[in-house]
Write an enzyme that holds these catalytic residues in place. Structure first.
Site, mmCIF file in Angstrom:
data_model
loop_
_atom_site.group_PDB
_atom_site.id
_atom_site.type_symbol
_atom_site.label_atom_id
_atom_site.label_comp_id
_atom_site.label_asym_id
_atom_site.label_seq_id
_atom_site.Cartn_x
_atom_site.Cartn_y
_atom_site.Cartn_z
ATOM 1 N N GLY A 38 0.813 -1.203 0.000
ATOM 2 C CA GLY A 38 0.000 0.000 0.000
ATOM 3 C C GLY A 38 0.848 1.254 0.000
ATOM 4 O O GLY A 38 2.085 1.191 0.073
ATOM 5 N N SER A 65 3.849 2.159 2.853
ATOM 6 C CA SER A 65 4.082 0.889 3.543
ATOM 7 C C SER A 65 5.575 0.578 3.615
ATOM 8 O O SER A 65 5.970 -0.488 4.101
ATOM 9 C CB SER A 65 3.335 -0.245 2.833
ATOM 10 O OG SER A 65 3.830 -0.413 1.515
ATOM 11 N N ALA A 108 8.074 9.004 -11.596
ATOM 12 C CA ALA A 108 7.319 10.172 -11.109
ATOM 13 C C ALA A 108 7.685 11.410 -11.916
ATOM 14 O O ALA A 108 8.822 11.570 -12.343
ATOM 15 C CB ALA A 108 7.625 10.415 -9.639
ATOM 16 N N HIS A 114 13.354 12.126 -2.140
ATOM 17 C CA HIS A 114 13.752 10.750 -2.418
ATOM 18 C C HIS A 114 15.138 10.678 -3.048
ATOM 19 O O HIS A 114 15.931 9.809 -2.750
ATOM 20 C CB HIS A 114 12.719 10.066 -3.318
ATOM 21 C CG HIS A 114 11.446 9.734 -2.605
ATOM 22 N ND1 HIS A 114 10.272 9.456 -3.260
ATOM 23 C CD2 HIS A 114 11.168 9.641 -1.283
ATOM 24 C CE1 HIS A 114 9.334 9.206 -2.363
ATOM 25 N NE2 HIS A 114 9.842 9.326 -1.171
ATOM 26 N N ARG A 160 18.574 8.721 -1.583
ATOM 27 C CA ARG A 160 19.293 7.653 -2.276
ATOM 28 C C ARG A 160 20.803 7.839 -2.260
ATOM 29 O O ARG A 160 21.563 6.873 -2.298
ATOM 30 C CB ARG A 160 18.825 7.573 -3.739
ATOM 31 C CG ARG A 160 17.497 6.890 -3.910
ATOM 32 C CD ARG A 160 17.266 6.520 -5.334
ATOM 33 N NE ARG A 160 17.179 7.653 -6.244
ATOM 34 C CZ ARG A 160 16.073 8.365 -6.453
ATOM 35 N NH1 ARG A 160 14.978 8.120 -5.779
ATOM 36 N NH2 ARG A 160 16.070 9.350 -7.318
ATOM 37 N N GLU A 210 15.130 9.828 -14.892
ATOM 38 C CA GLU A 210 13.691 10.123 -14.813
ATOM 39 C C GLU A 210 13.051 9.734 -16.133
ATOM 40 O O GLU A 210 13.377 10.261 -17.183
ATOM 41 C CB GLU A 210 13.466 11.601 -14.512
ATOM 42 C CG GLU A 210 13.698 11.895 -13.042
ATOM 43 C CD GLU A 210 13.481 13.351 -12.680
ATOM 44 O OE1 GLU A 210 12.814 14.070 -13.457
ATOM 45 O OE2 GLU A 210 13.986 13.772 -11.626
#
Lengths: 169, 169, 169
Positions: free
Chosen positions: A9, A12, A36, A50, A54, A62
């Site tokens: 989900g 999660s 994204a 994000h 990383r 991307e």
């Protein structure tokens, strides 16, 4: 081909877990394919955050649409690809009015013949109330179909609940 | 009574898995009880496609409401019934303004005293955001209650995720 | 600290299971912290029904917001607290315009240093379609984050599906 599929989900812990297993892999060139798109400030902030998390271990590409092409180009036994995530990719296919069935078939083919390691992240979106509008139902059905296909070709499938990984294959 | 309950999200492979376990059963008359109603072209196409996929091994009964009656009539140790699905049945109960609690109790009784084998398919719909409108919340609560009851009486419960069956009972 | 976290969908049997494991614990003072507020007749009826079901074994404290304070006050090795549920608590934080990140951090601290036993109930709300409005997405993300944190600190995590408890940690 060595493919790990991580499904769960929203919030999660999928991406974090995907990165943690990726980080344990040594001696591979690590490519992070982000589907994204920074279409609004909320998304832009998430993407930026994000990318910082990383660090320098990962090369970020991307790619909102042509992930099949990228996977084909990168196919090499010394490469590890992390695709995060299919959820937004299917969304992008619909937004850009591409043929999602064809795109999904292409992706399955490219994943199956990839020579390195792959980690794929996707969302489970089918455990809520049936959506009212047809486009959303179509989206949900396409993603559900794709998730089944990816789980089928993967040698390892992880279901995430509240940050806890459960190996289901 | 020998009952297998298959629960999962939309497009998680529930029906396909239910049919695959049904097909392995030999020497039984196989009845498929479909609760879906062809109320619009989208549904009509789905129903037709599913009927074709099942082939001649299964006798299809379309029964949107009185599945308890059908189960009672068919009770025989040489019969295998596949009910697909409870999700639409509860929806139909509300649309036709029947007393869902009474209908659910009747169903539980008929399932419990059935002499043959049963496979029941249902959706998990309670893992999304709380629905805004009261009717949808009522629907979700009724289906959740029914799913618990059916899981309780079943000797086997399978949770489907991305086409992967996980036996949880 | 001994913490059991029970997570699942709506109407998956979380509260009933939480009470059933709580009832098996002997020689502890049992406190039930209810975060629900009787804001409408639907909720009022639910709360009343649940209180009756619990019986005299449990002392009920209705606390929509300051559960961290209560946990701190009650910290004792002879106390068992059941918190039902985090889902409504996060909702209340947003309604009353508190700083949810800070409140969540406080709660995690108080849970971690609690000297008795705790059972915490929460919902999985992230497996449906992405909600349209930003506030709902924010709610979902906060609850998902909190669920991860509580699962992380817990020594036992139970995932409920259709009334069936699955121990995932």
């Amino acid at each position: 081909m060595d493919c790990t599929f991580i499904i769960g989900g929203a919030k999660s812990g999928k991406s974090r877990y995907a990165l943690s297993i990726g980080s344990k892999i040594k001696d591979k060139k690590k490519i992070f394919i982000a589907t994204a798109q920074p279409i609004d400030p909320e998304m832009e902030e998430k993407i930026k955050k994000h990318r910082e998390e990383r660090g320098r271990e990962w090369i970020t590409i991307e790619e909102p649409l042509n992930i099949s092409e990228r996977i084909k180009e990168l196919s090499d036994k010394d490469v590890l690809i992390l695709i995060d995530c299919l959820t937004l990719w299917v969304n992008n296919l619909l937004i850009y009015n591409l043929d999602p069935r064809k795109e999904i078939e292409d992706l399955i083919k490219c994943l199956s013949s990839f020579e390195g390691m792959i980690i794929v992240v996707s969302n489970e979106v089918g455990m809520g109330i049936v959506p009212q509008d047809e486009l959303t139902r179509r989206y949900r059905d396409l993603l559900g179909y794709l998730n089944q296909e990816v789980a089928h070709l993967s040698n390892k499938v992880i279901f995430m609940i509240a940050g806890i990984p459960i190996q289901i294959k």
